[in-house]
Scaffold this active site. Sequence first.
Site, PDB file in Angstrom:
ATOM      1  N   ASP A 175     -12.014 -47.847 -20.106  1.00  0.00           N
ATOM      2  CA  ASP A 175     -12.763 -46.833 -19.133  1.00  0.00           C
ATOM      3  C   ASP A 175     -12.980 -47.285 -17.764  1.00  0.00           C
ATOM      4  O   ASP A 175     -12.674 -48.675 -17.737  1.00  0.00           O
ATOM      5  CB  ASP A 175     -14.156 -46.783 -19.900  1.00  0.00           C
ATOM      6  CG  ASP A 175     -14.310 -46.139 -21.210  1.00  0.00           C
ATOM      7  OD1 ASP A 175     -13.432 -45.240 -21.510  1.00  0.00           O
ATOM      8  OD2 ASP A 175     -15.456 -46.332 -21.980  1.00  0.00           O
ATOM      9  N   ARG A 176     -13.391 -46.617 -17.043  1.00  0.00           N
ATOM     10  CA  ARG A 176     -13.459 -46.997 -15.582  1.00  0.00           C
ATOM     11  C   ARG A 176     -14.443 -47.943 -15.216  1.00  0.00           C
ATOM     12  O   ARG A 176     -13.979 -48.885 -14.442  1.00  0.00           O
ATOM     13  CB  ARG A 176     -13.487 -45.668 -14.768  1.00  0.00           C
ATOM     14  CG  ARG A 176     -13.838 -45.837 -13.302  1.00  0.00           C
ATOM     15  CD  ARG A 176     -13.840 -44.801 -12.329  1.00  0.00           C
ATOM     16  NE  ARG A 176     -15.240 -43.890 -12.708  1.00  0.00           N
ATOM     17  CZ  ARG A 176     -16.325 -44.438 -12.117  1.00  0.00           C
ATOM     18  NH1 ARG A 176     -16.296 -45.273 -11.290  1.00  0.00           N
ATOM     19  NH2 ARG A 176     -17.470 -43.745 -12.311  1.00  0.00           N
TER      20      ARG A 176
END
Length: 567
Positions: A313-314
Site C-alpha cells: 500500500d502507498r
Amino acid sequence: MRFLRHFKSLYIRLRCVNIVNRQHLKDTKYCKEATISHSWLSKMLNTKCVRNAQTQHGDAGVDVENIFLYRSMLATITGSSTLLTDAPGHPASPQCVWFHDFRGPEPTDEGDSQGPGQTLEEPDKKEEVQVPEKRKTDTPEDGSKAKRVKLDGNESKTKRPGFSDERYDETSYYFENGLRKVYPYNFTFTTYAKGRWVDEKILDVFSREFRAAPPEVYERSLEAGKLTVNNEKVPKDYKIKHNDLLANVVHRHEVPVTSQPITIVYMDKDIVVVNKPASIPVHPCGRYRHNTVVFILAKEHNLKNLRTIHRLDRLTSGLLLFGRTSDKARELEQQIRNRQVQKEYVCRVEGRFPDGIIECCEPIDVVSYKIGVCKVSPKGKDCKTTFQRIGEVGDCSIVHCKPLTGRMHQIRVHLQYLGYPISNDPLYNHEVFGPLKGRGGDIGGISDEQLINNLIGIHNAENWLGIQDENGPARAAPPKEVQETVRNEPTNTVSTQTCLDEPDSSYDPKKNTSDPHCSECKINYRDPEEKDLVMYLHAWKYRGINWEYKTELPDWACETNINYDQL
C-alpha cells in the site's frame, strides 16, 4: 477382399470426418485422448475438410466451432510440438494431421519455444499431407521466421509500454520541506474510440465519460488543438468514428511524497530488493506517476524495465521485490502464489494487545476496488493472520504480524476486526465504520453502498491539497526558504547502475511550467503533514525458497526496547 478393403477405407474416412466436424471435439479432454493408430489413414481425408478445419475464411463449410476449439487446444501446448497426447493406457501414436501446416499462435511476452511459422509436423515426414494454398500469406519470400519479442530486463532495445526514456524525461524532481515534488508537466492521454461513442459528438462524449474536468475545459482544449482525433484538430461538433484515436494533452500536477530515499537492500542481475518509504506508490496510479517507486528507481538509479512481483500500500513501508528479468519475476510470483513465501510485518496498534499468539481467520471481502476498501464478511475469501505483541509504546502496542495468505489489506482489516486497529490508519481506524470502528465486523448497520459514499466524502484525496486561489498561480511569489534534505545514498552492487537524474535540492522556478487553462495552476497547495505520509505498518522480512531479505526498521518501531533478533 477388394470390396472389404474398399468398404473399410470408406468407413474409416467417414469416421475421421465425423471427428473433425461433429460434436466429439467439443470436449478438449476427449480431443487430447483421440488418436489415430496408423498415420497412413490421414491420406484418406478429403483436402477440403483439411482446409476448412484450419482457416476461418474462404469456404462456406467452415466449422467455426472446431476452429476455436483447436485454438484452445494449442493454448495448452507449452514448448512441445506434440498436438495430441496419448490417452492413459494407450500406446504412443502419431499426431493428427487434419490441422497440418498451422502456423501457431501469435508471439507472446513469454517467449514460447515454438516460433511463428513453425509447423506442427508429424514424426513420419514421409506421410505429410500437402494442403493446397488458398491465399497468399505474410511469410517472407526467403522463408525466414519472424523474431519473437522477449521482455528481458537485460535487453536495452526492449521498452515496456509506458516506461520509455521519453516518459522518464517528461519532468524532474526537487526537494522542499522534506518532500519530493515533481515539476508540473504536459502529459498526453490517448484512447481509441469505443463502440458506444460512435456517431456521437466528441464534446458530448468527453463531458459524459471523463468528468475530471467540466465541459468548458474540453471545449477550450478542442479550440486550442490539445484535444485531437487521429492527431488532427477537429471542431466540437465532430462525430466520432470507428477506430478514431483520441488524444488529450493535459497539464499534470502530481502529489508530493516523502523525500526519504529508496534504499537498495540487495541487487544482482536478476532481482532488485528495496526498502520503500511510506507515502510512495509502487507504480503509476491516480495522481501519481513520476512520484512512484518504479519511476524513481529508473530515473535516479537507471533501474529500468523492472517487473513488479508484489505490491505494498502507498502508506505502508518496507520490503519490496522487483524482477530484472521476466523469468525471475515469474519464479518469485509463483512462490508467492503457492504460499511458499513467509512474510513478517511490524505495526503499532491502539491499546494493549492480548498476550500470546492471536490467530484471526475471518474471511475478507472487497467492498470497492475503485476506492480500495475491504471488510470482514462471510462472502469473502478465506484468509489467516497470526499476531503477537512484542512491545509497548505508551497506550499502544508493537505487534508482530504474519499473514499466511495474501488478501487485500489483510493485516489492517483483521486488526480492525479484533478491535486493535493500526493507531494512525486513516481508513480502518475511523468512525465511518460505525461507533465500534468495525470491531467484530460491526460497521453500524449501514450498507456497502452507504459505506462507500461516506468514505468518499471523508477521505477525499483532494482535501489536503489546498483551496482555489483567484489571484493567480500558486508559484507567483518566490518560494519559501527550504532545508536541504540530507540523503544517504545507497551502495549499488552492480557497477552499471548510475544515477542519471539527480533531484534539485530546492525549487528552481526556471523549470516550472504553467498553463493558462489549467485549473490546478490556480490552486495554492499546502504541503502534506507527516500524519498524511506515514502509517505504522512495515513489511520487515520475506523468506522464500533459498532466499531471505529483511529491511531496517522505521523509527516508530524502535521507540521501545524490543529484541527483534529473537523473532
